[in-house]
Design a protein around this motif. Sequence first.
Motif, PDB file in Angstrom:
ATOM      1  N   LYS A  72       0.833  -1.199   0.000  1.00  9.32           N
ATOM      2  CA  LYS A  72       0.000   0.000   0.000  1.00  9.32           C
ATOM      3  C   LYS A  72       0.866   1.247   0.000  1.00  9.32           C
ATOM      4  O   LYS A  72       2.066   1.193   0.232  1.00  9.32           O
ATOM      5  CB  LYS A  72      -0.921  -0.003   1.226  1.00  9.32           C
ATOM      6  CG  LYS A  72      -1.858  -1.205   1.292  1.00  9.32           C
ATOM      7  CD  LYS A  72      -2.723  -1.169   2.535  1.00  9.32           C
ATOM      8  CE  LYS A  72      -3.636  -2.385   2.611  1.00  9.32           C
ATOM      9  NZ  LYS A  72      -4.497  -2.352   3.822  1.00  9.32           N
ATOM     10  N   THR A  86       5.777   4.969   7.507  1.00  7.10           N
ATOM     11  CA  THR A  86       4.352   5.129   7.236  1.00  7.10           C
ATOM     12  C   THR A  86       3.822   3.956   6.428  1.00  7.10           C
ATOM     13  O   THR A  86       2.710   3.449   6.671  1.00  7.10           O
ATOM     14  CB  THR A  86       4.097   6.435   6.468  1.00  7.10           C
ATOM     15  OG1 THR A  86       4.548   7.538   7.257  1.00  7.10           O
ATOM     16  CG2 THR A  86       2.624   6.617   6.145  1.00  7.10           C
ATOM     17  N   SER A  89       3.751   0.651   8.636  1.00 10.00           N
ATOM     18  CA  SER A  89       2.769   0.665   9.722  1.00 10.00           C
ATOM     19  C   SER A  89       1.438   0.047   9.305  1.00 10.00           C
ATOM     20  O   SER A  89       0.614  -0.311  10.153  1.00 10.00           O
ATOM     21  CB  SER A  89       2.546   2.102  10.211  1.00 10.00           C
ATOM     22  OG  SER A  89       1.922   2.896   9.213  1.00 10.00           O
ATOM     23  N   GLN A  90       1.233  -0.098   7.995  1.00 11.77           N
ATOM     24  CA  GLN A  90      -0.011  -0.682   7.476  1.00 11.77           C
ATOM     25  C   GLN A  90       0.062  -2.190   7.342  1.00 11.77           C
ATOM     26  O   GLN A  90      -0.935  -2.826   6.972  1.00 11.77           O
ATOM     27  CB  GLN A  90      -0.317  -0.080   6.105  1.00 11.77           C
ATOM     28  CG  GLN A  90      -0.377   1.434   6.068  1.00 11.77           C
ATOM     29  CD  GLN A  90      -0.537   1.955   4.663  1.00 11.77           C
ATOM     30  OE1 GLN A  90      -1.641   2.014   4.135  1.00 11.77           O
ATOM     31  NE2 GLN A  90       0.589   2.320   4.033  1.00 11.77           N
ATOM     32  N   TYR A  91       1.220  -2.788   7.629  1.00 12.95           N
ATOM     33  CA  TYR A  91       1.433  -4.196   7.317  1.00 12.95           C
ATOM     34  C   TYR A  91       1.297  -5.131   8.502  1.00 12.95           C
ATOM     35  O   TYR A  91       1.717  -6.297   8.442  1.00 12.95           O
ATOM     36  CB  TYR A  91       2.799  -4.377   6.645  1.00 12.95           C
ATOM     37  CG  TYR A  91       2.908  -3.691   5.296  1.00 12.95           C
ATOM     38  CD1 TYR A  91       1.768  -3.292   4.606  1.00 12.95           C
ATOM     39  CD2 TYR A  91       4.143  -3.439   4.707  1.00 12.95           C
ATOM     40  CE1 TYR A  91       1.845  -2.660   3.375  1.00 12.95           C
ATOM     41  CE2 TYR A  91       4.236  -2.810   3.470  1.00 12.95           C
ATOM     42  CZ  TYR A  91       3.082  -2.414   2.815  1.00 12.95           C
ATOM     43  OH  TYR A  91       3.173  -1.792   1.590  1.00 12.95           O
ATOM     44  N   GLY A 362      -6.996   0.881   0.801  1.00 12.34           N
ATOM     45  CA  GLY A 362      -7.291   1.635   2.017  1.00 12.34           C
ATOM     46  C   GLY A 362      -8.430   2.620   1.887  1.00 12.34           C
ATOM     47  O   GLY A 362      -9.067   2.980   2.862  1.00 12.34           O
TER      48      GLY A 362
END
Length: 375
Positions: A72, A86, A89-91, A362
């Motif tokens: 992402k 950043t 942090s989505q993983y 997202g």
Amino acid sequence: MSSLTVGTINIGQFFNIPVQTQSFINGITPAEGQIFYNSDENYLQIYANGAWITTSVGSGNQLYEFSSHTFKGGPRGEAVGPQFSTITSQYGGAAWVNDYLSNGDHQGYQLWTVPATGSYTIEAGGGRGGRDNNYGNSDVWGAKIKGTFDLEQGNKVQINIGHGGNQYTSPHGNECGGGGGTYVQDYTNSLVLLVAGGGGGSAGNVYGNSCSRNIQTAYGQTTTAGGVTTCQGNYTASTPTVGQGGGGNGSYWGGGGGGYFGNGNNGYNHCGTPTGGKSWSNGGQGGPGDGCYTGSGQGNRGGFGGGGGGNLSGPGGAGGYTGGTSSGAWSSYSQHGGGGGSFNGGSSQQNTKGGNSGSTGGYAGAGYCTITLNS
């Protein structure tokens, strides 16, 4: 180890090779050239020249446990690539991220290590075009591109996720940035694998309605060519060279989308010049738009991944393999920005113009890239 068993494994459609479950029994030496299946670790080994040769066949021979992952980017409207922290942090704290994912050549580029030699499905979506918050007219989606690729263990794949074009409450509705393209490159061999073109910026519903607003040229495209904007035969932008950035025509048009090799052209000067999106090779930044109604053209900037900045009558072109164009003329003529071109170097292709309308990345129309190891 497991007990000794005998079976066969079919290699292609041509012949069978005898296979045994590997068993380290004292006094028993495997035959030269014999293939063994290590049932405890789930991979094949060959006994040759008096030693075990470990193959890359079998999930147990992965550098790390992997089945599928969605890469992402950052928020819609961001022209500059996100910081690595950043992104990760989505993983969800995936253990392999610390050792097998790193910054690529530019900020926001992700460099992933292939865990095992094998067949992979790669699906990517380009970022959506910007749409005015007050006078918006259409959702302009990026392309969805999918194919199957053979990748080798330890090789690097570089990924840039396209962001949606920026949008704000403008007085006219046309000053929206183009969406960024999503790029996937075999970094080890310097080969492009796949590009999903972004969607062009959306034209509003207040000014410039004399154009037919062909949304088919605004969507992220399924061919390598970028979408070329035109308005009833007037103000038609020139067709970009494949792989290069888009241009524009008329007056008050926006910045062209960036291509794989070349930047998009700048737009018509109006309170500052809308800037074309940067190419993949130049970092993929989105271009700022005209500055009349938003400070320094930031409210109407193109998305990361080469989106062009918007202008008074010409929303920005999208980034892609070839950049989308922009055209228009104040105040009667305004067209959606052209969609970015796409590229698919894989087999079993599934390519959809404007197909990235979901929320995989997202938010609706966010760029993304999903890589799956085929069993």
